[in-house]
Design a protein around this motif. Structure first.
Motif, PDB file in Angstrom:
ATOM      1  N   SER A   1      -9.248  -9.093 -49.211  1.00 31.48           N
ATOM      2  CA  SER A   1     -10.050 -10.110 -48.508  1.00 31.48           C
ATOM      3  C   SER A   1     -11.478 -10.198 -49.035  1.00 31.48           C
ATOM      4  O   SER A   1     -12.453 -10.215 -48.276  1.00 31.48           O
ATOM      5  CB  SER A   1     -10.059  -9.816 -47.001  1.00 31.48           C
ATOM      6  OG  SER A   1      -8.744  -9.866 -46.470  1.00 31.48           O
ATOM      7  N   VAL A   2     -11.614 -10.241 -50.368  1.00 23.10           N
ATOM      8  CA  VAL A   2     -12.920 -10.432 -51.006  1.00 23.10           C
ATOM      9  C   VAL A   2     -12.848 -11.701 -51.850  1.00 23.10           C
ATOM     10  O   VAL A   2     -11.805 -12.343 -51.948  1.00 23.10           O
ATOM     11  CB  VAL A   2     -13.311  -9.223 -51.878  1.00 23.10           C
ATOM     12  CG1 VAL A   2     -13.513  -7.994 -51.016  1.00 23.10           C
ATOM     13  CG2 VAL A   2     -12.239  -8.960 -52.939  1.00 23.10           C
ATOM     14  N   LYS A   3     -13.972 -12.059 -52.473  1.00 17.31           N
ATOM     15  CA  LYS A   3     -14.046 -13.279 -53.268  1.00 17.31           C
ATOM     16  C   LYS A   3     -14.129 -12.939 -54.760  1.00 17.31           C
ATOM     17  O   LYS A   3     -14.484 -11.819 -55.138  1.00 17.31           O
ATOM     18  CB  LYS A   3     -15.258 -14.110 -52.853  1.00 17.31           C
ATOM     19  CG  LYS A   3     -15.207 -14.603 -51.403  1.00 17.31           C
ATOM     20  CD  LYS A   3     -16.444 -15.410 -51.052  1.00 17.31           C
ATOM     21  CE  LYS A   3     -16.420 -15.860 -49.599  1.00 17.31           C
ATOM     22  NZ  LYS A   3     -15.325 -16.821 -49.326  1.00 17.31           N
ATOM     23  N   VAL A   4     -13.809 -13.925 -55.578  1.00 15.70           N
ATOM     24  CA  VAL A   4     -13.891 -13.790 -57.038  1.00 15.70           C
ATOM     25  C   VAL A   4     -14.647 -14.994 -57.582  1.00 15.70           C
ATOM     26  O   VAL A   4     -14.384 -16.136 -57.190  1.00 15.70           O
ATOM     27  CB  VAL A   4     -12.490 -13.719 -57.687  1.00 15.70           C
ATOM     28  CG1 VAL A   4     -12.604 -13.692 -59.213  1.00 15.70           C
ATOM     29  CG2 VAL A   4     -11.734 -12.495 -57.197  1.00 15.70           C
ATOM     30  N   GLY A   5     -15.592 -14.741 -58.482  1.00 13.06           N
ATOM     31  CA  GLY A   5     -16.341 -15.817 -59.121  1.00 13.06           C
ATOM     32  C   GLY A   5     -15.836 -16.088 -60.531  1.00 13.06           C
ATOM     33  O   GLY A   5     -15.430 -15.155 -61.240  1.00 13.06           O
ATOM     34  N   VAL A   6     -15.840 -17.346 -60.932  1.00 14.02           N
ATOM     35  CA  VAL A   6     -15.454 -17.746 -62.283  1.00 14.02           C
ATOM     36  C   VAL A   6     -16.581 -18.573 -62.874  1.00 14.02           C
ATOM     37  O   VAL A   6     -17.035 -19.543 -62.259  1.00 14.02           O
ATOM     38  CB  VAL A   6     -14.144 -18.558 -62.291  1.00 14.02           C
ATOM     39  CG1 VAL A   6     -13.803 -19.003 -63.710  1.00 14.02           C
ATOM     40  CG2 VAL A   6     -12.998 -17.741 -61.709  1.00 14.02           C
ATOM     41  N   LEU A   7     -17.050 -18.185 -64.052  1.00 14.20           N
ATOM     42  CA  LEU A   7     -18.115 -18.906 -64.742  1.00 14.20           C
ATOM     43  C   LEU A   7     -17.561 -19.532 -66.012  1.00 14.20           C
ATOM     44  O   LEU A   7     -16.796 -18.896 -66.744  1.00 14.20           O
ATOM     45  CB  LEU A   7     -19.278 -17.979 -65.107  1.00 14.20           C
ATOM     46  CG  LEU A   7     -19.959 -17.211 -63.980  1.00 14.20           C
ATOM     47  CD1 LEU A   7     -21.129 -16.414 -64.527  1.00 14.20           C
ATOM     48  CD2 LEU A   7     -20.412 -18.141 -62.883  1.00 14.20           C
ATOM     49  N   PHE A   8     -17.955 -20.771 -66.279  1.00 17.73           N
ATOM     50  CA  PHE A   8     -17.628 -21.465 -67.524  1.00 17.73           C
ATOM     51  C   PHE A   8     -18.953 -21.787 -68.207  1.00 17.73           C
ATOM     52  O   PHE A   8     -19.759 -22.542 -67.667  1.00 17.73           O
ATOM     53  CB  PHE A   8     -16.829 -22.737 -67.247  1.00 17.73           C
ATOM     54  CG  PHE A   8     -16.189 -23.327 -68.472  1.00 17.73           C
ATOM     55  CD1 PHE A   8     -14.859 -23.094 -68.760  1.00 17.73           C
ATOM     56  CD2 PHE A   8     -16.929 -24.126 -69.338  1.00 17.73           C
ATOM     57  CE1 PHE A   8     -14.264 -23.639 -69.888  1.00 17.73           C
ATOM     58  CE2 PHE A   8     -16.347 -24.665 -70.467  1.00 17.73           C
ATOM     59  CZ  PHE A   8     -15.007 -24.424 -70.744  1.00 17.73           C
ATOM     60  N   LEU A   9     -19.189 -21.202 -69.381  1.00 21.39           N
ATOM     61  CA  LEU A   9     -20.493 -21.280 -70.050  1.00 21.39           C
ATOM     62  C   LEU A   9     -20.364 -21.994 -71.383  1.00 21.39           C
ATOM     63  O   LEU A   9     -19.432 -21.735 -72.151  1.00 21.39           O
ATOM     64  CB  LEU A   9     -21.050 -19.873 -70.253  1.00 21.39           C
ATOM     65  CG  LEU A   9     -22.407 -19.724 -70.932  1.00 21.39           C
ATOM     66  CD1 LEU A   9     -23.152 -18.515 -70.358  1.00 21.39           C
ATOM     67  CD2 LEU A   9     -22.259 -19.532 -72.439  1.00 21.39           C
ATOM     68  N   ASP A  10     -21.309 -22.878 -71.653  1.00 13.63           N
ATOM     69  CA  ASP A  10     -21.369 -23.605 -72.921  1.00 13.63           C
ATOM     70  C   ASP A  10     -22.765 -23.431 -73.520  1.00 13.63           C
ATOM     71  O   ASP A  10     -23.773 -23.593 -72.821  1.00 13.63           O
ATOM     72  CB  ASP A  10     -21.068 -25.092 -72.704  1.00 13.63           C
ATOM     73  CG  ASP A  10     -21.145 -25.887 -73.990  1.00 13.63           C
ATOM     74  OD1 ASP A  10     -20.135 -25.953 -74.688  1.00 13.63           O
ATOM     75  OD2 ASP A  10     -22.232 -26.431 -74.281  1.00 13.63           O
ATOM     76  N   ILE A  11     -22.834 -23.096 -74.811  1.00 14.37           N
ATOM     77  CA  ILE A  11     -24.121 -22.880 -75.480  1.00 14.37           C
ATOM     78  C   ILE A  11     -24.729 -24.232 -75.840  1.00 14.37           C
ATOM     79  O   ILE A  11     -24.096 -25.044 -76.525  1.00 14.37           O
ATOM     80  CB  ILE A  11     -23.953 -22.019 -76.741  1.00 14.37           C
ATOM     81  CG1 ILE A  11     -23.376 -20.646 -76.373  1.00 14.37           C
ATOM     82  CG2 ILE A  11     -25.289 -21.852 -77.457  1.00 14.37           C
ATOM     83  CD1 ILE A  11     -23.119 -19.765 -77.568  1.00 14.37           C
ATOM     84  N   ASP A  12     -25.943 -24.483 -75.393  1.00 12.46           N
ATOM     85  CA  ASP A  12     -26.631 -25.741 -75.683  1.00 12.46           C
ATOM     86  C   ASP A  12     -27.115 -25.759 -77.131  1.00 12.46           C
ATOM     87  O   ASP A  12     -27.695 -24.791 -77.617  1.00 12.46           O
ATOM     88  CB  ASP A  12     -27.828 -25.924 -74.743  1.00 12.46           C
ATOM     89  CG  ASP A  12     -27.407 -25.972 -73.286  1.00 12.46           C
ATOM     90  OD1 ASP A  12     -26.279 -26.420 -73.014  1.00 12.46           O
ATOM     91  OD2 ASP A  12     -28.204 -25.551 -72.421  1.00 12.46           O
ATOM     92  N   GLY A  13     -26.863 -26.862 -77.800  1.00 12.61           N
ATOM     93  CA  GLY A  13     -27.371 -27.032 -79.161  1.00 12.61           C
ATOM     94  C   GLY A  13     -26.580 -26.314 -80.227  1.00 12.61           C
ATOM     95  O   GLY A  13     -27.003 -26.278 -81.391  1.00 12.61           O
ATOM     96  N   PHE A  14     -25.408 -25.765 -79.888  1.00 11.90           N
ATOM     97  CA  PHE A  14     -24.657 -24.993 -80.885  1.00 11.90           C
ATOM     98  C   PHE A  14     -24.118 -25.895 -81.999  1.00 11.90           C
ATOM     99  O   PHE A  14     -24.100 -25.510 -83.166  1.00 11.90           O
ATOM    100  CB  PHE A  14     -23.503 -24.249 -80.215  1.00 11.90           C
ATOM    101  CG  PHE A  14     -22.623 -23.511 -81.177  1.00 11.90           C
ATOM    102  CD1 PHE A  14     -23.049 -22.326 -81.753  1.00 11.90           C
ATOM    103  CD2 PHE A  14     -21.385 -24.018 -81.542  1.00 11.90           C
ATOM    104  CE1 PHE A  14     -22.255 -21.656 -82.668  1.00 11.90           C
ATOM    105  CE2 PHE A  14     -20.580 -23.352 -82.442  1.00 11.90           C
ATOM    106  CZ  PHE A  14     -21.014 -22.161 -83.005  1.00 11.90           C
TER     107      PHE A  14
END
Length: 559
Positions: A144-157
């Protein structure tokens, strides 16, 4: 060791029980030798080769006794030799089998690792990321806990890849992977999902506030410049986030919505966004548009609109900003925020930029020929500033329409300059030396505004609408102070100041009082076609509004 001992025991047993081929051959050779020796000895004794002579020679010659023992010696030698050979062969087979088994296990381990990890960064790939995310979701459901998901994109790559080459891009990706791993705890899974896209799984969270803490740590890790072949590159990152079970209950839904939040943050010029349902409204459209970008110019679906820019004190029309639109047959008129980010990611932004500049300068030439010499402003991307041929292209386009070089203003955002600053500054200097005006757009939304004002050879700034709207906000006492400070600072550096996003008539009165030089926004005029610009100005002149004459990049009032 046990296998070798067993082989030795088997060979000893073989030595005791069964003659080998080598032993038989040795015994036959020795026996033949003995027979020949006895016959020759009997013959040499003069009695001839008879049985009596052979028996006599055998009794009288002890050397023959030794020769008669030789078959047993050679037989034992042959048996021993074959046993040693068999033992060595068996030991060799054991060693080779062991080596082969070790190599097979290592190959299987490498194949398994490569199938679940990115070869460049050695981070988990999308397959392993989804697997670990699903495991984290199962544990979160049980506890009964939460999970975070991050989607990251590099700017200017993409600009780095296009300008400095893929080798430099790979080095940036490796550095980014290392920074990400160091910025989060060991319990967080960091994966490379695509070209410059990374995913992170944050297990066992209490609420969304913990996601924001991780995002802040990541952004701090990306703040430090990247050192690359003597260049100092400042790259940011845009992050979208989701939280289980609030935004989804399976891995694919959480990832898709985190990516949607990331794209929304990019279009809204933010660094981070936590998913909200409205972020997904354009995702199907975005996929369709991405597949149709290549044909937009060929189908003549792009069009230009122009928004007036007036002198803040006199109200004179001094220029327009060119805004590209996509007249899509299914979705109608699309603003640049809906497709320019896609064009940047898909590699078509250069073609669109060329079309925009060519069309805008053609329309400006038309205005000049009708006695309306307006300055035309066009937005440019980081890819343009990093293109070594960009300045030559501008020169050629201006010459083709026979316009003075200072009739063109190129607008660029501060975030556009965060990539390869040295090369971008060099291009801006070249453009300035050519006589083309350059302006920092959306001023105040970047990271190093004061530093840019001091270093860049630009001719003006455009204050972002987010600051302009606060000037008449009674509840925000600092809005007017902030705008006044920006204007005074810009004037101290000799820069022309334009306020964009002027949507209320009260701002038309208050901004000139604060020292603003030019105004742009719905309160002045909405974007319109090239023909409508001339009609709009004709109506202003007929109504007694001042017109302008553009001479050498300066505005002279004409009564």
């Amino acid at each position: 060791m046990l296998a070798a001992k067993q082989i030795l025991q088997e060979n000893v047993k073989l030595l005791r029980s069964k003659a080998s081929k080598q032993a038989i051959i040795g015994a036959l050779i020795a026996s033949a030798t003995v027979v020949v020796a006895i016959l020759l000895t009997a013959y040499a004794g003069g009695s001839g080769i008879t049985l009596a002579a052979i028996v006599s020679v055998q009794k009288s010659n002890p050397v023959l006794w030794l020769l008669e023992g030789m078959p047993f010696v050679f037989g034992f030698w042959g048996q021993y030799t074959s046993t040693v050979i068999a033992y060595q062969a068996g030991a060799m087979v054991v060693d080779q089998t062991s080596d082969l088994r070790t190599q097979t296990l290592a190959l299987q381990s490498r194949i398994s690792h490569e199938s679940t990890h990115d070869q460049l960064t050695d981070l988990p790939n999308r397959v392993l990321f989804i697997d670990r995310l699903e495991q984290a979701l199962q544990l979160a459901h049980a506890d009964s806990v939460k999970v975070g998901v991050l989607f990251l994109d590099i700017d200017g790559f993409k600009e780095i890849n296009d300008t400095l080459g893929h080798h430099s891009g790979d080095r940036v990706l490796k550095s980014a992977a290392t920074r990400l791993q160091n910025a989060v705890s060991e319990s967080v899974t960091v994966a490379r999902l695509g070209s410059d896209e990374f995913g992170l799984t944050l297990p066992r969270l209490k609420d969304a506030a913990e996601i924001k803490q991780a995002v802040d740590a990541i952004r701090n890790a990306f703040d430090a410049p990247y050192a690359l072949d003597g260049l100092s590159l400042s790259l940011g990152a845009t992050i979208g986030a989701t939280l289980y079970p609030d935004h989804g209950r399976d891995a694919y839904t959480l990832m898709q919505r985190a990516e949607a939040a990331m794209y929304w943050a990019k279009q809204d010029r933010r660094n981070y966004a936590l998913y909200a349902p409205e972020h997904d409204t354009t995702s199907p459209t975005r996929l369709i548009l991405l597949g149709e970008l290549r044909q937009t110019i060929q189908r003549q679906e792009l069009m230009m609109e122009y928004q007036p820019i007036v002198d803040a004190r006199s109200g004179d029309l001094i220029g327009v900003e060119g805004l590209v639109r996509w007249q899509h047959e299914r979705y109608g008129l699309l603003p640049p925020s809906d497709f320019i980010p896609l064009a940047e990611r898909s590699g078509f932004v250069r073609d669109i930029t060329n079309w925009v500049l060519r069309t805008a300068l053609r329309d400006a030439s038309l205005w000049h020929s009708h006695g309306l010499p307006l300055n035309i402003s066009v937005n440019v991307t980081a890819a343009s500033l990093l293109d070594p041929e960009f300045a030559n292209m501008i020169t050629g386009l201006l010459a083709a329409v026979k316009l003075p070089r200072d009739a063109l203003t190129l607008e660029m955002t501060e975030t556009t300059l965060l990539g390869d600053q040295e090369r971008a500054f060099e291009m801006i200097t070249r453009l300035t030396n050519l006589g083309v005006r350059t302006v920092i757009d959306d001023f105040g939304t970047g990271y190093s505004s004061l530093a840019y004002l001091r270093k860049l050879p630009v001719s003006g700034i455009k204050i972002d609408r987010s600051f302009v709207g606060d000037v008449d906000d009674a509840q925000n006492k600092n809005g007017e102070v902030l705008i006044n400070g920006i204007i005074q600072l810009a004037h101290a550096f000799g820069l022309h100041v334009t306020a964009e996003g002027v949507e209320h008539h009260s701002l038309v009165e208050s901004l000139p009082r604060l020292g603003c030089d030019a105004l742009q926004g719905f309160a002045i005029g909405r974007p319109m076609s090239a023909a409508e610009v001339m009609e709009w100005q004709a109506q202003r002149v007929a109504a007694g509004t001042n017109s302008v004459t553009f001479i050498g990049g300066h505005v002279n009032r004409k009564r």
